[in-house]
Scaffold this active site. Structure first.
Site, PDB file in Angstrom:
ATOM      1  N   ASP A  80      -0.521  -3.786   0.438  1.00 10.36           N
ATOM      2  CA  ASP A  80       0.941  -3.912   0.340  1.00 10.36           C
ATOM      3  C   ASP A  80       1.539  -2.723  -0.411  1.00 10.36           C
ATOM      4  OD1 ASP A  80       0.654  -6.466   1.326  1.00 10.36           O
ATOM      5  OD2 ASP A  80       0.729  -7.382  -0.668  1.00 10.36           O
ATOM      6  N   LEU A  81       2.827  -2.532  -0.203  1.00 14.45           N
ATOM      7  CA  LEU A  81       3.564  -1.460  -0.887  1.00 14.45           C
ATOM      8  C   LEU A  81       3.238  -1.386  -2.381  1.00 14.45           C
ATOM      9  CD1 LEU A  81       5.887   0.674  -0.784  1.00 14.45           C
ATOM     10  CD2 LEU A  81       7.467  -1.184  -1.299  1.00 14.45           C
TER      11      LEU A  81
END
Ligand code: URA
Length: 237
Positions: free
Chosen positions: A103-104
């Site tokens: 994820d980011l």
């Protein structure tokens, strides 16, 4: 490909050192000395020599690990021009891509390769490769909540399989608790959704292991090639 990138990628020297050597007249392309970094190279046909030694062509597969910092998208290209993990491996040939995704805001161990078979095998759900994460959860989850995480909880994509969840320590101000989590599924945002399901959202998440491969002391934002034995161990999973 730019001349200095081609040479640096072969592992002869850093890109900066290669640029210096080009200006100093130590590099030839097809027998002709080239003094200007940035000279375009046809990786299929040009013959490059560095200080009299022929540079090996880039036919070999590459396998790398990156310690991903938070705030970088795991994608090759973003149409909104946000920072991607590719900017952290920009020295390397454009053929490489991330294997799987973080994820980011997730940090830690991310693999890159240009070997499609390797990526396919590693990502295939039938292999159920174990991955270890350090998760910092909000507050102090009760033992009952931790037990639920171990047994499996309901997240939007389904029920999670049993997981190893070990309580490590609670911060001095008691606002967060650190856990080690081992899972072998790859459901989207799985660790974050597991902790959310028991009422303790994750505030920081870091992947530290994939199969036998450990992040170790690799600094944040840095990458390194996998060793021969690391590659073989992942291939055998
Ligand atoms: N689980 C998550 O929630 N996020 C990741 O990036 C990886 C696993």
């Amino acid at each position: 490909m730019r001349l200095e990138k081609y040479i640096a990628t072969s592992g002869v020297a850093s890109r900066r050192a290669v640029k210096k050597s080009i200006r100093a007249g130590l590099v030839t392309v097809n027998g002709e000395t080239i003094f200007v970094p940035g000279h375009p190279i046809d990786v299929e046909t040009d013959i490059v020599a560095f200080d009299g030694q022929q540079v090996e062509p880039l036919t070999e597969h590459l396998y790398l690990m990156l310690n991903k910092p938070p705030g970088y998208l795991t994608t090759r290209r973003d149409e909104r021009n946000r920072p991607t993990v590719m900017t952290l491996v920009a020295d390397l040939p454009d053929s490489i891509y991330p294997v799987g995704r973080l994820d980011l805001e997730t940090e830690g161990l991310l693999l890159f390769t240009n070997d499609g078979n390797f990526a396919y095998r590693l990502l295939h759900p039938s292999h159920e490769i174990e991955k270890t994460y350090l998760a910092w959860a909000k507050g102090i989850p009760s033992d009952a909540a931790v037990q639920r995480l171990r047994q499996g909880v309901s997240i939007p994509s389904g029920e999670t399989a049993p997981a190893m969840v070990k309580r490590l320590k609670t911060s001095k101000d008691e606002t967060s608790t650190q856990f080690e989590v081992v899972i072998h599924e790859g459901k989207k945002r799985q660790v974050r959704l597991m902790f959310k399901a028991v009422g303790h959202p994750v505030i920081r998440l870091k992947r530290t292991r994939i199969g036998n491969l450990r992040l170790g002391g690799l600094p944040q934002g840095a990458y390194r090639s996998l060793t021969e034995s690391e590659i073989m161990a992942l291939m055998e999973l």
